[in-house]
Design a protein around this motif. Structure first.
Motif, PDB file in Angstrom:
ATOM      1  N   TYR A  97     -15.732  -1.200   0.093  1.00  0.00           N
ATOM      2  CA  TYR A  97     -16.161  -0.030   0.635  1.00  0.00           C
ATOM      3  C   TYR A  97     -15.646   0.153   1.917  1.00  0.00           C
ATOM      4  N   LEU A  98     -15.439  -0.790   2.644  1.00  0.00           N
ATOM      5  CA  LEU A  98     -14.703  -0.434   4.043  1.00  0.00           C
ATOM      6  C   LEU A  98     -13.504  -0.007   3.781  1.00  0.00           C
ATOM      7  N   ARG A  99     -12.781  -0.310   3.071  1.00  0.00           N
ATOM      8  CA  ARG A  99     -11.151   0.104   2.690  1.00  0.00           C
ATOM      9  C   ARG A  99     -11.112   1.454   2.150  1.00  0.00           C
ATOM     10  N   ASP A 100     -12.132   1.771   1.282  1.00  0.00           N
ATOM     11  CA  ASP A 100     -11.961   3.148   1.117  1.00  0.00           C
ATOM     12  C   ASP A 100     -12.689   4.110   2.061  1.00  0.00           C
ATOM     13  N   LYS A 101     -13.617   3.945   2.867  1.00  0.00           N
ATOM     14  CA  LYS A 101     -14.046   4.865   3.794  1.00  0.00           C
ATOM     15  C   LYS A 101     -13.770   4.710   4.992  1.00  0.00           C
ATOM     16  N   LEU A 102     -13.684   3.306   5.748  1.00  0.00           N
ATOM     17  CA  LEU A 102     -13.506   3.113   7.091  1.00  0.00           C
ATOM     18  C   LEU A 102     -11.774   2.927   7.372  1.00  0.00           C
ATOM     19  N   TYR A 103     -11.256   2.517   6.561  1.00  0.00           N
ATOM     20  CA  TYR A 103      -9.833   2.259   6.950  1.00  0.00           C
ATOM     21  C   TYR A 103      -9.004   3.517   6.976  1.00  0.00           C
ATOM     22  N   PRO A 104      -9.242   4.537   6.033  1.00  0.00           N
ATOM     23  CA  PRO A 104      -8.562   5.797   6.292  1.00  0.00           C
ATOM     24  C   PRO A 104      -9.013   6.426   7.740  1.00  0.00           C
ATOM     25  N   TYR A 106      -9.653   4.664  10.459  1.00  0.00           N
ATOM     26  CA  TYR A 106      -9.149   3.760  11.184  1.00  0.00           C
ATOM     27  C   TYR A 106      -7.633   4.180  11.578  1.00  0.00           C
ATOM     28  N   GLN A 107      -6.922   4.349  10.396  1.00  0.00           N
ATOM     29  CA  GLN A 107      -5.457   4.873  10.464  1.00  0.00           C
ATOM     30  C   GLN A 107      -5.394   6.208  11.007  1.00  0.00           C
ATOM     31  N   PHE A 108      -6.315   7.060  10.590  1.00  0.00           N
ATOM     32  CA  PHE A 108      -6.069   8.414  11.257  1.00  0.00           C
ATOM     33  C   PHE A 108      -6.245   8.316  12.688  1.00  0.00           C
ATOM     34  N   ALA A 109      -7.169   7.441  13.008  1.00  0.00           N
ATOM     35  CA  ALA A 109      -7.409   7.401  14.761  1.00  0.00           C
ATOM     36  C   ALA A 109      -6.219   6.822  15.774  1.00  0.00           C
ATOM     37  N   TRP A 110      -5.745   5.824  14.833  1.00  0.00           N
ATOM     38  CA  TRP A 110      -4.436   5.040  15.508  1.00  0.00           C
ATOM     39  C   TRP A 110      -3.199   5.705  15.151  1.00  0.00           C
ATOM     40  N   TRP A 111      -2.796   6.453  14.284  1.00  0.00           N
ATOM     41  CA  TRP A 111      -1.548   7.076  13.903  1.00  0.00           C
ATOM     42  C   TRP A 111      -1.255   8.450  13.429  1.00  0.00           C
ATOM     43  N   VAL A 112      -2.476   9.050  13.106  1.00  0.00           N
ATOM     44  CA  VAL A 112      -2.246  10.380  12.871  1.00  0.00           C
ATOM     45  C   VAL A 112      -2.645  11.310  13.616  1.00  0.00           C
ATOM     46  N   ASP A 113      -3.631  11.036  14.496  1.00  0.00           N
ATOM     47  CA  ASP A 113      -4.102  11.911  15.614  1.00  0.00           C
ATOM     48  C   ASP A 113      -3.197  11.719  16.524  1.00  0.00           C
ATOM     49  N   GLU A 114      -2.345  12.911  17.053  1.00  0.00           N
ATOM     50  CA  GLU A 114      -1.275  13.109  17.734  1.00  0.00           C
ATOM     51  C   GLU A 114      -1.434  12.635  18.998  1.00  0.00           C
ATOM     52  N   LYS A 115      -2.464  13.019  19.560  1.00  0.00           N
ATOM     53  CA  LYS A 115      -2.948  12.725  21.252  1.00  0.00           C
ATOM     54  C   LYS A 115      -3.053  11.237  21.197  1.00  0.00           C
ATOM     55  N   ASN A 116      -3.714  10.394  20.339  1.00  0.00           N
ATOM     56  CA  ASN A 116      -4.048   8.921  20.473  1.00  0.00           C
ATOM     57  C   ASN A 116      -2.677   8.293  20.033  1.00  0.00           C
ATOM     58  N   MET A 148      -0.457   7.986   3.346  1.00  0.00           N
ATOM     59  CA  MET A 148      -1.723   7.663   3.001  1.00  0.00           C
ATOM     60  C   MET A 148      -2.781   8.909   3.097  1.00  0.00           C
ATOM     61  N   ILE A 149      -2.998   9.644   4.272  1.00  0.00           N
ATOM     62  CA  ILE A 149      -3.839  10.525   4.582  1.00  0.00           C
ATOM     63  C   ILE A 149      -3.464  11.974   3.676  1.00  0.00           C
ATOM     64  N   ASP A 150      -2.127  12.131   3.432  1.00  0.00           N
ATOM     65  CA  ASP A 150      -1.871  13.145   2.570  1.00  0.00           C
ATOM     66  C   ASP A 150      -2.332  12.768   0.842  1.00  0.00           C
ATOM     67  N   GLU A 155      -1.384  17.104   1.033  1.00  0.00           N
ATOM     68  CA  GLU A 155      -0.205  17.371   2.177  1.00  0.00           C
ATOM     69  C   GLU A 155      -0.332  18.571   2.823  1.00  0.00           C
ATOM     70  N   HIS A 156      -1.199  19.511   2.170  1.00  0.00           N
ATOM     71  CA  HIS A 156      -1.001  20.824   3.161  1.00  0.00           C
ATOM     72  C   HIS A 156      -2.542  21.454   3.526  1.00  0.00           C
ATOM     73  N   THR A 157      -3.266  20.261   3.533  1.00  0.00           N
ATOM     74  CA  THR A 157      -4.770  20.632   3.905  1.00  0.00           C
ATOM     75  C   THR A 157      -4.763  20.473   5.466  1.00  0.00           C
ATOM     76  N   ASP A 158      -5.543  21.371   5.915  1.00  0.00           N
ATOM     77  CA  ASP A 158      -5.770  21.601   7.453  1.00  0.00           C
ATOM     78  C   ASP A 158      -6.226  20.178   8.093  1.00  0.00           C
ATOM     79  N   LEU A 159      -5.325  19.891   9.106  1.00  0.00           N
ATOM     80  CA  LEU A 159      -5.741  18.518   9.609  1.00  0.00           C
ATOM     81  C   LEU A 159      -6.966  18.389  10.412  1.00  0.00           C
ATOM     82  N   LYS A 160      -7.330  19.507  10.844  1.00  0.00           N
ATOM     83  CA  LYS A 160      -8.681  19.569  11.418  1.00  0.00           C
ATOM     84  C   LYS A 160      -9.920  19.045  10.424  1.00  0.00           C
ATOM     85  N   GLU A 161      -9.630  19.870   9.233  1.00  0.00           N
ATOM     86  CA  GLU A 161     -10.520  19.788   8.320  1.00  0.00           C
ATOM     87  C   GLU A 161     -10.550  18.346   7.599  1.00  0.00           C
TER      88      GLU A 161
END
Length: 317
Positions: A97-104, A106-116, A148-150, A155-161
């Protein structure tokens, strides 16, 4: 059992390691009290899978948390022996459950969020790596996270959404964890399990990392029993690391040293991307001969013993 060695990413902000997977293994080993020599490695290029952590015990080389847990269990080191069948099944389900819901998230906060990424993640990993690897690995890990997020959201989903959805799912996951923990010290009975190590490894970087976008961190900090859970485990098992960080931080402040000076000296993004691309080509073409002509690169590895980290530490009362 031979002398166990564990290679990990370096620590920062009072963390034993900046890396989720390394934190899982470090915490689990603290729980079971296995003798281990921990080394900070600044070049994962020559590890078996090009990543950390890596645990070595004689000829046995293990590269994942699950492998480490199973191997140590075979040596009669385990924190899960007190779990009954139902609890073991529940722990396994929660882990997924953590892998499915929290890990994405976590990855978004660390690597995908451009400011972070630009202000914290990239400079932190660049600091942990030796040249030329500091130009290559942060971009590589960012690309993996974005792929992974894509794959999950399109791939073309609005990143804010995507951000809104992914953090909403993570918040629900954290609420479920909170309900399961209740007022208990650990998730199962009165002893730590491998699942406690996993949860701690997820949560403590979110509490400690100084991200400018604190959405996910605020979800964690806003849940009282999870915050206490993180603080207890950190105090009991990694107090030496936290105390050393606080001493160093106080020393820097007293001499007028500002942490953002290091970030200011980091090469500009255009040069980073060019050098990362050049190094990627070199890495791919040179990997085939890595065991020969690249052996001298092993001098890049900077290792540091942390014997004190694995001494038993008592809670302050």
């Amino acid at each position: 059992m031979n002398n166990i060695e564990l290679d990990v990413w370096r620590g920062e902000w009072g963390l034993a390691s900046i890396d989720l997977e390394c934190l899982k293994v470090l915490t689990y080993m603290k729980f079971i009290g296995v003798p281990v020599r921990v080394r900070e490695v600044t070049n994962p290029f020559f590890t078996p899978k090009g990543k950390l952590p890596v645990m070595r015990d004689g000829r046995n080389v293990l590269t994942s948390f699950e492998e480490v847990v199973d191997y140590l269990k075979s040596l009669h080191y385990s924190t899960d022996v007190h779990l009954n069948v139902k609890q073991a099944a529940e722990a396994s389900a929660f882990t997924q459950y953590l892998r499915d819901k929290l890990y994405p998230a976590y990855q978004f906060a660390w690597w995908v969020d451009e400011k972070n990424y630009n202000e914290v993640t990239r400079p932190t990993y660049a600091k942990a790596l030796q040249i030329p690897f500091n130009f290559y690995y942060p971009s590589k890990y960012q690309n993996i996270a974005k792929e992974m997020i894509d794959a999950l959201y399109g791939e073309h989903t609005d990143l804010k959404e995507v951000e809104k959805t992914i953090y909403s799912e993570a918040e629900k996951c954290l609420k479920t964890l909170s309900d399961r923990l209740g007022e208990s010290e650990y998730f199962f009975a009165n002893r730590p399990s491998s699942f406690d190590a996993i949860v701690f490894a997820y949560l403590v970087p979110l509490v400690k990392a100084p991200f400018p976008n604190t959405t996910l961190a605020n979800h964690v900090k806003g849940i009282a029993n999870l915050s206490r859970f993180v603080a207890r485990i950190n105090q009991k098992n990694f107090r030496h690391v936290t105390d050393e960080y606080n001493r160093q931080n106080a020393k820097k402040q007293s001499t007028g040293t500002q942490s953002d000076r290091e970030r200011a000296n980091f090469p500009n993004q255009t040069r980073n991307k060019i050098l990362a691309a050049v190094f990627a080509v070199i890495a791919m073409t040179g990997y085939a001969v890595a065991n020969g002509m690249f052996q001298d690169f092993k001098s890049f590895e900077h290792s540091q013993d942390f014997d004190n980290m694995f001494e038993n530490e008592e809670d302050d009362n």
